[in-house]
Design a protein around this motif. Structure first.
Motif, PDB file in Angstrom:
ATOM      1  N   ILE A   5       0.835  -1.195   0.000  1.00  0.00           N
ATOM      2  CA  ILE A   5       0.000   0.000   0.000  1.00  0.00           C
ATOM      3  C   ILE A   5       0.871   1.247   0.000  1.00  0.00           C
ATOM      4  O   ILE A   5       1.848   1.337   0.751  1.00  0.00           O
ATOM      5  CB  ILE A   5      -0.940   0.001   1.215  1.00  0.00           C
ATOM      6  N   LYS A   6       0.526   2.220  -0.834  1.00  0.00           N
ATOM      7  CA  LYS A   6       1.202   3.514  -0.841  1.00  0.00           C
ATOM      8  C   LYS A   6       0.282   4.548  -0.197  1.00  0.00           C
ATOM      9  O   LYS A   6      -0.937   4.511  -0.348  1.00  0.00           O
ATOM     10  CB  LYS A   6       1.530   3.936  -2.275  1.00  0.00           C
ATOM     11  N   SER A   7       0.882   5.471   0.549  1.00  0.00           N
ATOM     12  CA  SER A   7       0.093   6.557   1.128  1.00  0.00           C
ATOM     13  C   SER A   7      -0.623   7.305   0.005  1.00  0.00           C
ATOM     14  O   SER A   7      -0.023   7.607  -1.036  1.00  0.00           O
ATOM     15  CB  SER A   7       0.994   7.507   1.919  1.00  0.00           C
ATOM     16  N   THR A   8      -1.912   7.582   0.210  1.00  0.00           N
ATOM     17  CA  THR A   8      -2.746   8.146  -0.855  1.00  0.00           C
ATOM     18  C   THR A   8      -3.614   9.270  -0.320  1.00  0.00           C
ATOM     19  O   THR A   8      -4.309   9.106   0.691  1.00  0.00           O
ATOM     20  CB  THR A   8      -3.664   7.060  -1.458  1.00  0.00           C
ATOM     21  N   HIS A   9      -3.575  10.430  -0.996  1.00  0.00           N
ATOM     22  CA  HIS A   9      -4.461  11.541  -0.657  1.00  0.00           C
ATOM     23  C   HIS A   9      -5.796  11.305  -1.360  1.00  0.00           C
ATOM     24  O   HIS A   9      -5.878  11.306  -2.588  1.00  0.00           O
ATOM     25  CB  HIS A   9      -3.860  12.866  -1.096  1.00  0.00           C
ATOM     26  N   MET A  10      -6.834  11.088  -0.570  1.00  0.00           N
ATOM     27  CA  MET A  10      -8.137  10.708  -1.121  1.00  0.00           C
ATOM     28  C   MET A  10      -9.109  11.877  -1.247  1.00  0.00           C
ATOM     29  O   MET A  10     -10.075  11.799  -2.005  1.00  0.00           O
ATOM     30  CB  MET A  10      -8.774   9.644  -0.217  1.00  0.00           C
TER      31      MET A  10
END
Length: 281
Positions: A5-10
């Motif tokens: 998992i990559k950090s993601t701005h949702m």
């Protein structure tokens, strides 16, 4: 547990359907060493997947032992972190979501952390999340992530309804969760026992202590519940349903089904289809 998992701005991603709450940020730190020490204006669920540490909030101290969940929300000041490192995956939301989540039961009153009882179930859901995040720009996937994240949190709370007595009980719960996920397979309970760290005799003793029916009865009960669903939701022939559930002998299936429900599979299907038809009129 290894995650891709990559950090993601949702927050900026478009959604197609309205939902109770939209995830603002997903963060993943495989080896976190720093501490959090501030007053929250957002709310978040942090999944601590490996490692240990401490949490200080509302004048209380908690020892954190993975796998577990920490919930953070405004206007409280949280100080927590690993000793010396832990694996953390977090989901953050705008602060006003607190009221919605509290109403849904996802923020238990005066409870800031709880264990993840079934790590195997959690891993399966996180694998699904990983796949969605790898294709997050596909329209509709942000909506799927919103719903999946709440399911992940919900599952940790539902599994936490049964208090764990000790490490052996925890392993037994993991084993039972495995059976619940693979009940349609041909299970070798002695092999499973060893896989989860038990001798066959210890497994049976602990199972008898914590589960009100034998392992085979437990599996048959799950299969009968699935049979009921297939009878009501599909038009598959009864013989085909029996075979799908691992019963090569349809007469044996019929006997088991009658014992479980008190009626034949044909009568069960007829009665529930009649109820459904009458309910639509």
């Amino acid at each position: 547990m290894e995650l891709a998992i990559k950090s993601t701005h949702m927050a900026s991603l478009p959604r197609r359907l309205p939902y109770v709450a939209e995830v603002a940020q997903i963060g993943y730190v495989p080896k976190k060493t720093g501490w959090v020490d501030f007053k929250f204006d957002v709310m978040a669920f942090s999944l601590i997947l490996s490692g240990r540490g401490h949490l200080y909030v509302a004048g209380r101290e908690f020892e954190i032992q993975a796998p577990c969940v920490i919930v953070e929300y405004p206007p409280l000041h949280f100080r927590y972190g690993p000793t010396p490192a832990w694996q953390e995956l977090y989901f953050s939301y705008p602060g006003p979501c607190l009221a919605t989540f509290s109403k849904m039961g996802l923020v238990p009153a005066n409870r800031f952390t709880w264990p993840i009882r079934s790590l195997s179930k959690c891993k399966r859901l996180l694998d699904e999340l990983t796949e969605l995040l790898q294709n997050i720009n596909v329209l509709g996937n942000a909506d799927r992530v919103d719903r999946l994240v709440l399911r992940i949190v919900t599952e940790t709370l539902l599994d936490d309804e049964e208090p764990v007595v000790d490490a052996a009980h925890q392993s037994l719960l993991e084993l039972r969760s495995h059976i619940e996920e693979h009940y349609l397979e041909d299970l070798d309970f002695d092999h499973l026992a060893r896989k989860f760290g038990f001798s066959p005799s210890t497994f049976r003793r602990l199972w008898q202590k914590y589960v009100p029916e034998s392992p085979m009865r437990f599996v048959n009960h799950l299969r009968m519940k699935q049979a009921c669903r297939l009878l009501c939701e599909t038009d598959l022939p009864i013989m085909q349903i029996a075979q799908a559930l691992g019963f090569e002998d349809p007469l044996y299936f019929s006997k088991k089904f009658h014992k479980h429900t008190g009626e034949t599979a044909r009568d069960y299907r007829r009665r529930y289809l009649s109820l459904a038809t009458n309910g639509r009129r």
